[in-house]
Design a protein around this motif. Structure first.
Motif, PDB file in Angstrom:
ATOM      1  N   GLU A  89       0.833  -1.202   0.000  1.00 41.88           N
ATOM      2  CA  GLU A  89       0.000   0.000   0.000  1.00 41.88           C
ATOM      3  C   GLU A  89       0.868   1.253   0.000  1.00 41.88           C
ATOM      4  N   GLY A  90       1.955   1.222   0.782  1.00 40.91           N
ATOM      5  CA  GLY A  90       2.845   2.373   0.824  1.00 40.91           C
ATOM      6  C   GLY A  90       3.471   2.652  -0.525  1.00 40.91           C
ATOM      7  N   HIS A  91       3.917   1.591  -1.209  1.00 42.48           N
ATOM      8  CA  HIS A  91       4.506   1.776  -2.538  1.00 42.48           C
ATOM      9  C   HIS A  91       3.487   2.344  -3.510  1.00 42.48           C
ATOM     10  N   PHE A  92       2.257   1.838  -3.469  1.00 46.34           N
ATOM     11  CA  PHE A  92       1.211   2.315  -4.372  1.00 46.34           C
ATOM     12  C   PHE A  92       0.925   3.792  -4.155  1.00 46.34           C
ATOM     13  N   LEU A  93       0.768   4.206  -2.891  1.00 47.63           N
ATOM     14  CA  LEU A  93       0.470   5.607  -2.611  1.00 47.63           C
ATOM     15  C   LEU A  93       1.616   6.510  -3.066  1.00 47.63           C
ATOM     16  N   GLY A  94       2.838   6.131  -2.741  1.00 50.12           N
ATOM     17  CA  GLY A  94       3.981   6.948  -3.127  1.00 50.12           C
ATOM     18  C   GLY A  94       4.201   6.996  -4.623  1.00 50.12           C
ATOM     19  N   ASP A  95       3.696   5.986  -5.322  1.00 50.66           N
ATOM     20  CA  ASP A  95       3.875   5.914  -6.768  1.00 50.66           C
ATOM     21  C   ASP A  95       2.779   6.655  -7.524  1.00 50.66           C
ATOM     22  N   THR A  96       1.662   6.928  -6.848  1.00 52.09           N
ATOM     23  CA  THR A  96       0.516   7.510  -7.550  1.00 52.09           C
ATOM     24  C   THR A  96       0.076   8.861  -7.011  1.00 52.09           C
ATOM     25  N   GLU A  97       0.540   9.250  -5.819  1.00 54.50           N
ATOM     26  CA  GLU A  97       0.130  10.506  -5.217  1.00 54.50           C
ATOM     27  C   GLU A  97       1.352  11.408  -5.017  1.00 54.50           C
ATOM     28  N   PRO A  98       1.175  12.730  -5.100  1.00 55.78           N
ATOM     29  CA  PRO A  98       2.300  13.653  -4.899  1.00 55.78           C
ATOM     30  C   PRO A  98       2.497  13.973  -3.417  1.00 55.78           C
ATOM     31  N   TYR A  99       3.675  13.692  -2.896  1.00 56.85           N
ATOM     32  CA  TYR A  99       3.968  13.980  -1.493  1.00 56.85           C
ATOM     33  C   TYR A  99       5.162  14.916  -1.383  1.00 56.85           C
ATOM     34  N   ASP A 100       5.133  15.737  -0.339  1.00 55.03           N
ATOM     35  CA  ASP A 100       6.241  16.638  -0.075  1.00 55.03           C
ATOM     36  C   ASP A 100       7.328  15.959   0.741  1.00 55.03           C
ATOM     37  N   ALA A 101       6.978  14.854   1.410  1.00 53.12           N
ATOM     38  CA  ALA A 101       7.959  14.048   2.141  1.00 53.12           C
ATOM     39  C   ALA A 101       7.308  12.718   2.512  1.00 53.12           C
ATOM     40  N   VAL A 102       8.142  11.701   2.712  1.00 57.33           N
ATOM     41  CA  VAL A 102       7.670  10.373   3.111  1.00 57.33           C
ATOM     42  C   VAL A 102       8.485   9.904   4.308  1.00 57.33           C
ATOM     43  N   VAL A 103       7.797   9.363   5.311  1.00 61.20           N
ATOM     44  CA  VAL A 103       8.451   8.672   6.423  1.00 61.20           C
ATOM     45  C   VAL A 103       8.227   7.185   6.183  1.00 61.20           C
ATOM     46  N   LEU A 104       9.303   6.444   5.958  1.00 59.16           N
ATOM     47  CA  LEU A 104       9.215   5.065   5.470  1.00 59.16           C
ATOM     48  C   LEU A 104       9.968   4.111   6.385  1.00 59.16           C
ATOM     49  N   ASP A 105       9.237   3.155   6.966  1.00 58.93           N
ATOM     50  CA  ASP A 105       9.867   2.116   7.777  1.00 58.93           C
ATOM     51  C   ASP A 105      10.583   1.128   6.860  1.00 58.93           C
ATOM     52  N   VAL A 106      11.698   0.598   7.322  1.00 60.30           N
ATOM     53  CA  VAL A 106      12.442  -0.367   6.513  1.00 60.30           C
ATOM     54  C   VAL A 106      11.827  -1.757   6.604  1.00 60.30           C
ATOM     55  N   GLY A 107      11.488  -2.197   7.823  1.00 57.56           N
ATOM     56  CA  GLY A 107      10.961  -3.548   8.026  1.00 57.56           C
ATOM     57  C   GLY A 107       9.453  -3.590   7.912  1.00 57.56           C
ATOM     58  N   LEU A 108       8.952  -3.735   6.683  1.00 58.02           N
ATOM     59  CA  LEU A 108       7.517  -3.736   6.423  1.00 58.02           C
ATOM     60  C   LEU A 108       7.053  -5.090   5.890  1.00 58.02           C
ATOM     61  N   PRO A 109       5.804  -5.489   6.187  1.00 58.13           N
ATOM     62  CA  PRO A 109       5.256  -6.698   5.561  1.00 58.13           C
ATOM     63  C   PRO A 109       4.911  -6.445   4.093  1.00 58.13           C
ATOM     64  N   LYS A 110       4.912  -7.516   3.310  1.00 58.42           N
ATOM     65  CA  LYS A 110       4.530  -7.533   1.897  1.00 58.42           C
ATOM     66  C   LYS A 110       5.591  -6.950   0.969  1.00 58.42           C
ATOM     67  N   MET A 111       6.256  -5.857   1.366  1.00 54.40           N
ATOM     68  CA  MET A 111       7.348  -5.301   0.583  1.00 54.40           C
ATOM     69  C   MET A 111       8.192  -4.448   1.522  1.00 54.40           C
ATOM     70  N   ASP A 112       9.499  -4.713   1.599  1.00 53.88           N
ATOM     71  CA  ASP A 112      10.338  -3.983   2.550  1.00 53.88           C
ATOM     72  C   ASP A 112      10.624  -2.569   2.060  1.00 53.88           C
ATOM     73  N   GLY A 113      11.026  -1.717   2.989  1.00 57.58           N
ATOM     74  CA  GLY A 113      11.207  -0.311   2.682  1.00 57.58           C
ATOM     75  C   GLY A 113      12.301  -0.032   1.665  1.00 57.58           C
ATOM     76  N   ILE A 114      13.388  -0.800   1.703  1.00 59.34           N
ATOM     77  CA  ILE A 114      14.478  -0.577   0.748  1.00 59.34           C
ATOM     78  C   ILE A 114      14.004  -0.859  -0.672  1.00 59.34           C
ATOM     79  N   THR A 115      13.251  -1.943  -0.839  1.00 59.97           N
ATOM     80  CA  THR A 115      12.715  -2.278  -2.162  1.00 59.97           C
ATOM     81  C   THR A 115      11.766  -1.197  -2.662  1.00 59.97           C
ATOM     82  N   ILE A 116      10.909  -0.712  -1.763  1.00 60.12           N
ATOM     83  CA  ILE A 116       9.983   0.367  -2.125  1.00 60.12           C
ATOM     84  C   ILE A 116      10.756   1.585  -2.613  1.00 60.12           C
TER      85      ILE A 116
END
Length: 223
Positions: free
Chosen positions: A35-62
């Motif tokens: 979900e985080g990757h989808f939002l960051g890929d489709t919505e305009p953000y001024d900044a993102v706070v991203l955890d590295v250890g995430l379920p379904k897709m890790d933060g580094i991959t995102i």
């Protein structure tokens, strides 16, 4: 300003979202990597706070996917890992900064503010346009030392224009950065808020560029 929080711990996610909202930003949230990757890929953000250890897709991959796809918004990574190699991996993947868990929410917010300022070309926490001052730490604006009484929407609009002073900002861009994904967006509300801001500021600083949008004039630069 619009911020994305991607953190799988519900309590920490809520605390971060509450802090971002209290600071005057609009916030979207995700609890897993997909979900985080989808939002960051489709919505305009001024900044993102991203955890590295995430379920379904890790933060580094995102982060690697975002950068590969040309998404250049500032990203602050959160990691519970103490190894220097994990921090290096995050920076090499395209992160702009990192915080190691556990952390103080105030530190995260200070780093987010700094990332947003630097992305817009501002070094100081105070942004000036003549006698108009924006204190990004206190989320307040003032004219000649008198604090303006602004609603949350008025403050967000003013903050975005001041961060992007001397730039033409379209109504569409303002709508995308001032409201979260679930808000019923209406471009007419932007005109209403601009009118209110002009009256409260009492200075001819917000210029309407016909057919294009608005521009905050930098009186300090003689514009």
């Amino acid at each position: 300003m619009r911020i994305l929080i991607v953190e799988d711990d519900p309590n920490l996610n809520r605390q971060l979202c509450d802090a971002v909202t209290e600071a005057g930003y609009v916030v979207d949230r995700a609890l897993d990597g997909e979900e985080g990757h989808f939002l960051g890929d489709t919505e305009p953000y001024d900044a993102v706070v991203l955890d590295v250890g995430l379920p379904k897709m890790d933060g580094i991959t995102i982060l690697e996917k975002w950068r590969r796809d040309g998404r250049n918004m500032p990203v602050l990574i959160l990691t519970a890992r103490d190894r220097w190699s994990d921090k290096v991996a995050g920076i090499d993947a395209g992160a702009d900064d990192y915080v190691t868990k556990p952390f103080h929410i105030e530190e995260v917010m200070a780093r987010v503010r700094a990332l947003i300022r630097r992305a817009a070309g501002h070094a100081s926490s105070e942004i000036r346009c003549g006698p108009l001052r924006l204190d990004t730490r206190a989320s307040k604006a003032s004219v000649d030392g008198t604090v303006l009484k602004l609603t949350s929407h008025e403050y967000r609009l003013l903050a975005y224009l001041m961060h992007h002073r001397d730039q033409i900002v379209s109504r569409g861009e303002l709508i995308e950065h001032l409201y979260d994904q679930d808000f019923d967006r209406d471009s007419n509300t932007i005109e209403v808020f601009v009118g209110r801001l002009r009256r409260k500021i009492g200075l001819d600083l917000i210029e309407t560029v016909r057919g294009l949008g608005y521009r905050m004039r930098d009186l300090d630069a003689g514009v």
